[in-house]
Design a protein around this motif. Structure first.
Motif, PDB file in Angstrom:
ATOM      1  N   THR A 168      -6.501   8.681   4.405  1.00  0.00           N
ATOM      2  CA  THR A 168      -5.824   7.882   5.422  1.00  0.00           C
ATOM      3  C   THR A 168      -5.841   6.410   5.023  1.00  0.00           C
ATOM      4  OG1 THR A 168      -6.339   9.466   7.178  1.00  0.00           O
ATOM      5  CG2 THR A 168      -5.830   7.199   7.848  1.00  0.00           C
ATOM      6  N   ARG A 169      -6.986   5.931   4.550  1.00  0.00           N
ATOM      7  CA  ARG A 169      -7.079   4.543   4.093  1.00  0.00           C
ATOM      8  C   ARG A 169      -6.233   4.321   2.842  1.00  0.00           C
ATOM      9  NH1 ARG A 169     -12.905   2.282   3.394  1.00  0.00           N
ATOM     10  NH2 ARG A 169     -11.577   0.519   2.798  1.00  0.00           N
ATOM     11  N   ALA A 170      -6.317   5.259   1.901  1.00  0.00           N
ATOM     12  CA  ALA A 170      -5.523   5.116   0.677  1.00  0.00           C
ATOM     13  C   ALA A 170      -4.035   5.123   0.989  1.00  0.00           C
ATOM     14  CB  ALA A 170      -5.865   6.236  -0.298  1.00  0.00           C
ATOM     15  N   GLY A 171      -3.637   5.910   2.000  1.00  0.00           N
ATOM     16  CA  GLY A 171      -2.239   5.950   2.399  1.00  0.00           C
ATOM     17  C   GLY A 171      -1.737   4.614   2.926  1.00  0.00           C
ATOM     18  N   ARG A 172      -2.670   3.789   3.397  1.00  0.00           N
ATOM     19  CA  ARG A 172      -2.309   2.439   3.851  1.00  0.00           C
ATOM     20  C   ARG A 172      -2.417   1.415   2.725  1.00  0.00           C
ATOM     21  NH1 ARG A 172      -5.608   3.928   8.668  1.00  0.00           N
ATOM     22  NH2 ARG A 172      -7.329   2.697   7.777  1.00  0.00           N
ATOM     23  N   GLY A 173      -2.747   1.906   1.518  1.00  0.00           N
ATOM     24  CA  GLY A 173      -2.862   1.014   0.373  1.00  0.00           C
ATOM     25  C   GLY A 173      -4.180   0.280   0.289  1.00  0.00           C
ATOM     26  N   GLU A 174      -5.185   0.702   1.047  1.00  0.00           N
ATOM     27  CA  GLU A 174      -6.476   0.017   1.062  1.00  0.00           C
ATOM     28  C   GLU A 174      -7.368   0.523  -0.069  1.00  0.00           C
ATOM     29  OE1 GLU A 174      -8.272   0.542   4.868  1.00  0.00           O
ATOM     30  OE2 GLU A 174      -6.439   0.015   5.973  1.00  0.00           O
ATOM     31  N   PRO A 175      -8.000  -0.369  -0.841  1.00  0.00           N
ATOM     32  CA  PRO A 175      -8.957   0.069  -1.865  1.00  0.00           C
ATOM     33  C   PRO A 175     -10.186   0.696  -1.211  1.00  0.00           C
ATOM     34  CG  PRO A 175      -9.040  -2.309  -1.610  1.00  0.00           C
ATOM     35  CD  PRO A 175      -7.883  -1.843  -0.764  1.00  0.00           C
ATOM     36  N   ASP A 241       1.495   7.369  -1.293  1.00  0.00           N
ATOM     37  CA  ASP A 241       2.548   6.807  -2.143  1.00  0.00           C
ATOM     38  C   ASP A 241       2.068   6.511  -3.556  1.00  0.00           C
ATOM     39  OD1 ASP A 241       4.394   6.935  -0.097  1.00  0.00           O
ATOM     40  OD2 ASP A 241       3.959   4.905   0.611  1.00  0.00           O
ATOM     41  N   ALA A 242       0.825   6.015  -3.674  1.00  0.00           N
ATOM     42  CA  ALA A 242       0.328   5.608  -4.987  1.00  0.00           C
ATOM     43  C   ALA A 242      -1.195   5.594  -4.946  1.00  0.00           C
ATOM     44  CB  ALA A 242       0.861   4.238  -5.359  1.00  0.00           C
ATOM     45  N   PRO A 243      -1.840   5.758  -6.107  1.00  0.00           N
ATOM     46  CA  PRO A 243      -3.305   5.666  -6.136  1.00  0.00           C
ATOM     47  C   PRO A 243      -3.775   4.267  -5.750  1.00  0.00           C
ATOM     48  CG  PRO A 243      -2.433   6.636  -8.165  1.00  0.00           C
ATOM     49  CD  PRO A 243      -1.264   6.061  -7.421  1.00  0.00           C
ATOM     50  N   VAL A 244      -5.019   4.194  -5.282  1.00  0.00           N
ATOM     51  CA  VAL A 244      -5.661   2.918  -5.001  1.00  0.00           C
ATOM     52  C   VAL A 244      -6.956   2.862  -5.800  1.00  0.00           C
ATOM     53  CG1 VAL A 244      -4.682   2.750  -2.684  1.00  0.00           C
ATOM     54  CG2 VAL A 244      -6.930   3.822  -2.999  1.00  0.00           C
ATOM     55  N   ALA A 245      -7.509   1.667  -5.924  1.00  0.00           N
ATOM     56  CA  ALA A 245      -8.772   1.509  -6.638  1.00  0.00           C
ATOM     57  C   ALA A 245      -9.907   2.160  -5.852  1.00  0.00           C
ATOM     58  CB  ALA A 245      -9.062   0.024  -6.850  1.00  0.00           C
ATOM     59  N   VAL A 246     -10.811   2.824  -6.603  1.00  0.00           N
ATOM     60  CA  VAL A 246     -11.983   3.455  -5.997  1.00  0.00           C
ATOM     61  C   VAL A 246     -13.211   2.894  -6.708  1.00  0.00           C
ATOM     62  CG1 VAL A 246     -13.129   5.606  -5.390  1.00  0.00           C
ATOM     63  CG2 VAL A 246     -10.620   5.550  -5.584  1.00  0.00           C
ATOM     64  N   GLU A 247     -13.921   2.011  -6.042  1.00  0.00           N
ATOM     65  CA  GLU A 247     -15.063   1.344  -6.651  1.00  0.00           C
ATOM     66  C   GLU A 247     -16.365   2.077  -6.311  1.00  0.00           C
ATOM     67  OE1 GLU A 247     -14.859  -1.125  -8.754  1.00  0.00           O
ATOM     68  OE2 GLU A 247     -12.673  -1.191  -8.528  1.00  0.00           O
TER      69      GLU A 247
END
Length: 299
Positions: A168-175, A241-247
């Motif tokens: 859900t967070r990644a879907g909003r573009g949030e790392p 839509d696209a991958p996000v960074a996962v730290e």
């Protein structure tokens, strides 16, 4: 066969219900949903429900699963995770009705190089883990014929679990920042439900008393590695839509009230020997879950 399914509105209950329907008539109950509502923390109401339904099989995924909140509310966690399965077990023992109950990798703690087997000594580090272990022991003390299925890192496309939260967070573009020093076996609720149906079909051949089985995704991942895999595959599948960074982050730097097991990989070979085939891999479970996600758009 009449099957009473507790926790029918939970993520596992929602996967179990359609599969159990292939075995008989399923009567689902939950606090606010199901075929009828029941506060399972009230023994009087539970006994009335059991007398009303008169099931031939009870499947009990109902549990207090809020790990951190259990540290602040141990009495309620005990009531749901220990007392409830004990009460159900007592009724099942007097009626000679089999019980299927679910437990957790959180009954184990410590660091080792090999997966935990069913006969390894439990040593829970949290209120949640202790109450789930006491639930297992309450079922043993009841004398019921029971299957206790321990699983790990359960997820689904329904809200309220690790995967749905991060996607859900990644879907909003949030790392994302995810713990990297806890290792376990992420398990799709659909594959767990499939495995339970296999066990129920074989229950009469398993003997009396309590039988334990570990059922989890095949493989071992840190939360961070699983999050990276989930984000990448969700992007490939069009769920985001696209991958996000996962730290990565160490557990010591992530604020949590309850201690989590650093190593909770489960040895599922007992189950695999029984059914004659390996459990699905973590990747296969993730792909199946993402397919469900696209079809249901539940999150």
């Amino acid at each position: 066969m009449r099957i009473l399914l507790t926790g029918a509105a939970g993520q596992l209950g929602r996967h179990l219900a359609p599969r159990l329907a292939a075995l008989g008539d399923v009567i689902g109950t939950d606090r606010e949903a199901g075929d009828f509502r029941c506060d399972l923390s009230d023994r009087r109401l539970l006994d009335k429900s059991l007398a009303r339904v008169r099931p031939d099989l009870v499947v009990n995924p109902a549990a207090w699963t809020a790990v951190d909140r259990a540290e602040d509310h141990p009495e309620m966690a005990l009531r749901i995770n220990r007392d409830l399965p004990g009460w159900i077990g007592e009724w099942c023992a007097t009626q000679d009705v089999p019980l299927v109950h679910f437990s957790t990798d959180y009954v184990f703690s410590g660091t080792r190089d090999e997966p935990w087997a069913e006969d390894d000594r439990p040593a829970p580090d949290s209120v949640y883990g202790r109450t789930k272990l006491e639930g297992e022991r309450a079922i043993e003390a009841s004398g019921a014929r029971a299957l206790i299925v321990r699983t790990a890192w359960l997820y689904s496309h329904f809200p309220g679990n690790f995967l749905s939260a991060i996607l859900t967070r990644a879907g909003r573009g949030e790392p994302l920042t995810v713990v990297s020093d806890q290792v376990g076996s992420p398990t799709w609720a659909g594959h767990l439900a499939d495995a339970v149906i296999e066990l129920i079909r074989r229950h009469d051949d398993l003997g009396d008393g309590v039988q334990r089985f570990h059922v989890a995704g095949r493989g071992r991942y840190s939360w961070h590695a699983f999050a990276e895999l989930a984000v990448a595959r969700a992007a490939e599948a069009g769920v985001i839509d696209a991958p996000v960074a996962v730290e990565p982050i160490a557990s010591a730097r992530w604020p949590q009230k309850a201690r989590r097991p650093a190593w909770s990989v489960l040895d599922c070979s007992r189950y695999e020997r029984l059914v004659g085939r390996p459990l699905p891999s973590v990747g296969d479970g993730l792909d199946a879950c993402l397919t469900n996600w696209k079809e249901d758009a539940a999150c």
